[in-house]
Design an enzyme around this catalytic site. Structure first.
Site, PDB file in Angstrom:
ATOM      1  N   ASP A   1       0.923  -1.144   0.008  1.00 24.73           N
ATOM      2  CA  ASP A   1       0.081   0.102   0.030  1.00 24.73           C
ATOM      3  C   ASP A   1       0.897   1.337   0.133  1.00 24.73           C
ATOM      4  O   ASP A   1       1.149   1.578  -1.144  1.00 24.73           O
ATOM      5  CB  ASP A   1      -0.830  -0.202   1.056  1.00 24.73           C
ATOM      6  CG  ASP A   1      -1.934   1.185   1.387  1.00 24.73           C
ATOM      7  OD1 ASP A   1      -2.180   1.554   0.580  1.00 24.73           O
ATOM      8  OD2 ASP A   1      -2.219   1.204   2.258  1.00 24.73           O
TER       9      ASP A   1
ATOM     10  N   LYS B   1      -1.281  -1.457  -4.447  1.00 26.46           N
ATOM     11  CA  LYS B   1      -2.033  -0.172  -4.601  1.00 26.46           C
ATOM     12  C   LYS B   1      -1.073   0.882  -4.632  1.00 26.46           C
ATOM     13  O   LYS B   1      -0.817   1.723  -4.013  1.00 26.46           O
ATOM     14  CB  LYS B   1      -2.696  -0.189  -3.119  1.00 26.46           C
ATOM     15  CG  LYS B   1      -4.380   0.183  -3.122  1.00 26.46           C
ATOM     16  CD  LYS B   1      -4.620   0.591  -1.952  1.00 26.46           C
ATOM     17  CE  LYS B   1      -5.410  -0.407  -1.069  1.00 26.46           C
ATOM     18  NZ  LYS B   1      -5.724  -0.137   0.195  1.00 26.46           N
TER      19      LYS B   1
ATOM     20  N   VAL C   1      -9.390  -3.212   0.591  1.00 25.40           N
ATOM     21  CA  VAL C   1      -9.883  -4.552   0.043  1.00 25.40           C
ATOM     22  C   VAL C   1      -9.715  -5.402   1.174  1.00 25.40           C
ATOM     23  O   VAL C   1      -8.763  -5.516   2.010  1.00 25.40           O
ATOM     24  CB  VAL C   1      -9.271  -4.899  -1.332  1.00 25.40           C
ATOM     25  CG1 VAL C   1      -9.544  -4.211  -2.307  1.00 25.40           C
ATOM     26  CG2 VAL C   1      -7.752  -4.898  -0.895  1.00 25.40           C
TER      27      VAL C   1
ATOM     28  N   ASP D   1      -7.491  -8.587   5.791  1.00 26.09           N
ATOM     29  CA  ASP D   1      -8.630  -8.549   6.791  1.00 26.09           C
ATOM     30  C   ASP D   1      -8.844  -7.117   6.819  1.00 26.09           C
ATOM     31  O   ASP D   1      -8.324  -6.175   6.545  1.00 26.09           O
ATOM     32  CB  ASP D   1      -7.927  -9.187   8.189  1.00 26.09           C
ATOM     33  CG  ASP D   1      -6.897  -7.854   8.701  1.00 26.09           C
ATOM     34  OD1 ASP D   1      -6.010  -7.614   7.849  1.00 26.09           O
ATOM     35  OD2 ASP D   1      -7.214  -7.385   9.860  1.00 26.09           O
TER      36      ASP D   1
HETATM   37  P1  IMP Z   1       1.612  -0.497   3.760  1.00 23.95           P
HETATM   38  O1  IMP Z   1       0.884   0.940   3.790  1.00 23.95           O
HETATM   39  O2  IMP Z   1       2.284  -0.745   2.465  1.00 23.95           O
HETATM   40  O3  IMP Z   1       2.878  -0.392   4.746  1.00 23.95           O
HETATM   41  O4  IMP Z   1       0.716  -1.709   4.246  1.00 23.95           O
HETATM   42  C1  IMP Z   1       0.712  -1.814   5.381  1.00 23.95           C
HETATM   43  C2  IMP Z   1      -0.202  -3.038   5.623  1.00 23.95           C
HETATM   44  O5  IMP Z   1      -1.461  -2.643   5.475  1.00 23.95           O
HETATM   45  C3  IMP Z   1      -0.434  -3.914   4.469  1.00 23.95           C
HETATM   46  O6  IMP Z   1       0.611  -5.167   4.781  1.00 23.95           O
HETATM   47  C4  IMP Z   1      -1.559  -4.798   4.966  1.00 23.95           C
HETATM   48  O7  IMP Z   1      -1.561  -5.771   6.078  1.00 23.95           O
HETATM   49  C5  IMP Z   1      -2.408  -3.649   5.398  1.00 23.95           C
HETATM   50  N1  IMP Z   1      -3.294  -2.905   4.278  1.00 23.95           N
HETATM   51  C6  IMP Z   1      -2.880  -2.131   3.419  1.00 23.95           C
HETATM   52  N2  IMP Z   1      -3.840  -1.940   2.554  1.00 23.95           N
HETATM   53  C7  IMP Z   1      -4.858  -2.733   2.820  1.00 23.95           C
HETATM   54  C8  IMP Z   1      -6.226  -3.024   2.212  1.00 23.95           C
HETATM   55  O8  IMP Z   1      -6.712  -2.411   1.130  1.00 23.95           O
HETATM   56  N3  IMP Z   1      -6.685  -4.024   2.866  1.00 23.95           N
HETATM   57  C9  IMP Z   1      -6.378  -4.879   3.857  1.00 23.95           C
HETATM   58  N4  IMP Z   1      -4.995  -4.502   4.565  1.00 23.95           N
HETATM   59  C10 IMP Z   1      -4.483  -3.561   4.054  1.00 23.95           C
HETATM   60 MG    MG Z   2      -4.379  -6.003   8.508  1.00 26.02          MG
END
Ligand code: IMP
Ligand code: MG
Length: 187
Positions: free
Chosen positions: A107, A135, A157, A163
């Site tokens: 994300d 994303k 999502v 989750d």
């Molecule tokens: P980051 O923002 O790339 O560090 O993502 C952190 C974590 O947030 C990911 O590994 C997921 O566990 C969670 N996450 C981010 N976007 C979503 C989503 O759309 N659905 C569910 N979990 C998400």
């Molecule tokens: Mg999560």
């Protein structure tokens, strides 16, 4: 407590089960080709990787090893906190190894960025990233992704391991949680 019921009605399908399975099949072939001359170590990022990785490894038809890592991640939908702590480390020494990090979703990139920096410091021979979902529009930290399942829009999502408040991981497709479900108390 009806958390176990009505999961389907809370979610709009974004990527069907068939499409996910087809793409994982392709990714397995891509990964097998890329690592055919070595013994890769797939490192899954818990818990979001669980469903994806178990399906993926069955499609990678070369010998491989698996390990898992867990980091403190953000809680809730809109608050990407600092992913600054490993809560479950690898069992494997990765110095000199060909490591493939397996994520359910990238994300902002903060989680993957943190893990990549941490693993890189251990001296792997190679370190690459595989994610089911990307994303990309939300990216803050640049993450080189070698194997990507799907680029998805800026929507929260669930399913296929992902989750919302620990629920919906077992949905066999990727869906968007309907707005009215977000923030609802589960009692
Ligand atoms: P980051 O923002 O790339 O560090 O993502 C952190 C974590 O947030 C990911 O590994 C997921 O566990 C969670 N996450 C981010 N976007 C979503 C989503 O759309 N659905 C569910 N979990 C998400
Ligand atoms: Mg999560």
């Amino acid at each position: 407590m009806n958390a176990g019921r009505g999961q389907e009605s809370a979610v709009e399908v974004l990527i069907t089960r068939e499409a996910v399975e087809r793409r994982i099949d392709e990714m397995g072939k891509e990964i097998a080709a890329a690592y055919r001359d070595c013994l890769p170590l797939l490192v899954g990022v818990l818990k979001g990787c669980a469903i994806f990785m178990s399906d993926l490894v069955k499609k990678i038809e070369i010998p491989l090893e698996m390990d898992f890592i867990s980091v403190m991640s953000y809680v809730g939908v809109q608050s990407p906190g600092g992913a600054a702590r490993i809560t479950k480390d690898l069992d494997t020494v990765i110095e000199g190894r060909d490591v493939l990090l397996v994520e359910g979703i990238v994300d902002t990139g903060m989680t993957a960025g943190y893990i990549l920096r941490n693993l890189q410091a251990r001296g792997p021979r190679s370190l690459r990233v595989c994610t089911l979902l990307d994303k990309e529009v939300r990216r803050i930290v640049r993450i080189p992704i070698s194997f990507r399942g799907f680029n998805i829009p800026d929507k929260f999502v669930v399913g296929y391991g992902l989750d919302y408040r620990q629920l919906y991981r077992n949905l066999p497709y990727v869906g968007v949680l309907k707005d009215e479900m977000i923030g609802l108390d589960r009692s």
